[in-house]
Scaffold this motif. Structure first.
Motif, PDB file in Angstrom:
ATOM      1  N   LEU A  47      -7.953   3.478  -3.416  1.00  0.00           N
ATOM      2  CA  LEU A  47      -8.844   3.339  -4.248  1.00  0.00           C
ATOM      3  C   LEU A  47     -10.495   3.604  -3.933  1.00  0.00           C
ATOM      4  CD1 LEU A  47      -7.722   0.529  -6.760  1.00  0.00           C
ATOM      5  CD2 LEU A  47      -7.549   2.868  -7.178  1.00  0.00           C
TER       6      LEU A  47
ATOM      7  N   CYS B 225      -1.471  -5.224  -5.389  1.00  0.00           N
ATOM      8  CA  CYS B 225      -1.285  -5.126  -4.195  1.00  0.00           C
ATOM      9  C   CYS B 225       0.066  -5.672  -3.616  1.00  0.00           C
ATOM     10  CB  CYS B 225      -2.681  -6.139  -3.541  1.00  0.00           C
ATOM     11  SG  CYS B 225      -4.321  -5.512  -3.845  1.00  0.00           S
TER      12      CYS B 225
ATOM     13  N   LEU C 286      -4.110  -0.037  -0.825  1.00  0.00           N
ATOM     14  CA  LEU C 286      -3.500  -1.082  -1.274  1.00  0.00           C
ATOM     15  C   LEU C 286      -2.520  -1.639  -0.642  1.00  0.00           C
ATOM     16  CD1 LEU C 286      -3.738   0.146  -5.116  1.00  0.00           C
ATOM     17  CD2 LEU C 286      -5.035  -1.756  -3.999  1.00  0.00           C
TER      18      LEU C 286
ATOM     19  N   CYS D 291      -7.631  -8.495  -2.194  1.00  0.00           N
ATOM     20  CA  CYS D 291      -7.150  -7.324  -2.484  1.00  0.00           C
ATOM     21  C   CYS D 291      -6.878  -6.833  -3.924  1.00  0.00           C
ATOM     22  CB  CYS D 291      -5.910  -6.839  -1.762  1.00  0.00           C
ATOM     23  SG  CYS D 291      -5.309  -5.127  -2.198  1.00  0.00           S
TER      24      CYS D 291
ATOM     25  N   LEU E 182     -10.308   1.442  -0.575  1.00  0.00           N
ATOM     26  CA  LEU E 182      -9.251   0.290  -0.541  1.00  0.00           C
ATOM     27  C   LEU E 182      -7.805   0.910  -0.303  1.00  0.00           C
ATOM     28  CD1 LEU E 182      -8.562  -2.576  -0.707  1.00  0.00           C
ATOM     29  CD2 LEU E 182      -8.542  -2.394  -3.099  1.00  0.00           C
TER      30      LEU E 182
ATOM     31  N   ARG F  28      -3.539  -3.350   2.482  1.00  0.00           N
ATOM     32  CA  ARG F  28      -4.562  -4.424   1.951  1.00  0.00           C
ATOM     33  C   ARG F  28      -5.727  -4.376   3.002  1.00  0.00           C
ATOM     34  NH1 ARG F  28      -0.526  -8.676   1.076  1.00  0.00           N
ATOM     35  NH2 ARG F  28      -1.491 -10.086   2.775  1.00  0.00           N
TER      36      ARG F  28
ATOM     37  N   MET G 185      -2.977  -1.727 -11.472  1.00  0.00           N
ATOM     38  CA  MET G 185      -2.841  -1.805  -9.891  1.00  0.00           C
ATOM     39  C   MET G 185      -2.871  -3.098  -9.513  1.00  0.00           C
ATOM     40  SD  MET G 185      -3.261   0.566  -8.041  1.00  0.00           S
ATOM     41  CE  MET G 185      -3.871   1.924  -9.245  1.00  0.00           C
TER      42      MET G 185
ATOM     43  N   ALA H 216      -9.148  -4.600  -6.279  1.00  0.00           N
ATOM     44  CA  ALA H 216      -8.333  -3.520  -6.984  1.00  0.00           C
ATOM     45  C   ALA H 216      -8.578  -3.453  -8.425  1.00  0.00           C
ATOM     46  CB  ALA H 216      -6.729  -3.557  -6.545  1.00  0.00           C
TER      47      ALA H 216
ATOM     48  N   ARG I 100      -2.559   4.745  -4.729  1.00  0.00           N
ATOM     49  CA  ARG I 100      -2.530   3.585  -3.745  1.00  0.00           C
ATOM     50  C   ARG I 100      -3.755   3.510  -2.863  1.00  0.00           C
ATOM     51  NH1 ARG I 100       0.224   0.155  -5.621  1.00  0.00           N
ATOM     52  NH2 ARG I 100       0.454  -0.837  -3.681  1.00  0.00           N
TER      53      ARG I 100
ATOM     54  N   THR J 110     -10.435  -0.320  -9.974  1.00  0.00           N
ATOM     55  CA  THR J 110      -9.670   0.761 -10.954  1.00  0.00           C
ATOM     56  C   THR J 110     -10.403   0.873 -12.147  1.00  0.00           C
ATOM     57  OG1 THR J 110      -7.585  -0.560 -10.244  1.00  0.00           O
ATOM     58  CG2 THR J 110      -7.526   0.728 -12.318  1.00  0.00           C
TER      59      THR J 110
END
Length: 226
Positions: free
Chosen positions: A134, A3, A143, A163, A141, A146, A1, A167, A132, A171
């Motif tokens: 989360l 950003c 991504l 970010c 979030l 941001r 994952m 992330a 994209r 994840t």
């Protein structure tokens, strides 16, 4: 994952045939992937649990840990990276076993390289379409933008590093990351582990103290709701 959509997608190749692994690494690198190779299931499991990938290509017949056993262990640890299984076992029962173990796709050997590349592109598209955004404790979030929404409900703009750090934690919400792991995975190993503490502080300041939990003596993990 990630950003940063401009970076090379990271791919884990778990294959014990050195000649095939070398050929695939060359082809996948030419396709734009950053490839890590594991020659046995034990190494594949270690990389899958300690590094972040956008896709995994997994041989089924591996030394140390069988490919489907490896896949089951990754899924049990919360790793949701899409997996394509490559195997000489290609009958319907074998394919069903691979898909039930958690694979998103299954390609029998011998295979056409263009078909493999097309399947990987399709896997990444499907995964990005659904991943994209989360979940976070009390929020989410985004991504692409941001933007993080915390318990307060207001979206907050994050820097690229903030970010990327959040992330990674989001994840794998059940995994505890050491400061050294986070320094390597998010900050490319630059600086000292103190930089990780600094960015955790930034995230807590923007999104609340409970966004990241400190696990004493071990490191950090995503905070828990409630």
């Amino acid at each position: 994952m990630t950003c940063d959509s401009a970076s090379h997608p990271r791919l884990l190749l778990v294959e014990d045939d050195a000649e095939l692994a070398g050929m695939l690494t060359s082809l996948l690198t030419d396709e734009g992937y950053a490839v890590d190779v594991a020659a046995d299931g034990q190494r594949g499991l270690h990389l899958g649990l300690t590094r972040t990938y956008e896709v995994v290509v997994l041989d089924r017949g591996l030394p140390a840990i069988d490919g489907l056993d490896l896949l089951t262990r990754l899924r049990m640890r919360g790793v949701a990276t899409p997996v394509l299984v490559l195997s000489a076992l290609g009958n319907p029962a074998d394919r069903v076993a691979g898909l039930e173990a958690g694979a998103e796709d299954y390609l029998p050997k011998p295979f056409d390289i263009e078909e493999l590349l097309a399947r990987l592109r399709a896997l990444r598209r499907r995964h990005l379409d659904t991943a994209r955004t989360l979940p976070l404790p009390g929020g989410s979030l985004d991504l692409d933008g941001r933007l993080a929404t915390g318990a307060a409900g207001e979206p907050v703009r994050l820097s690229e590093r903030e970010c990327a750090l959040l992330a990674l934690l989001a994840t794998r919400p059940r995994q505890v990351f050491s400061r050294d792991d986070l320094l390597r995975l998010v900050f490319d190993g630059a600086g000292s582990p103190v930089v990780v503490d600094t960015y955790v502080h930034y995230l807590r300041r923007k999104l609340g103290k409970r966004i990241v939990d400190t696990v004493r003596g071990r490191g950090y993990q995503l905070g828990r709701s409630g």
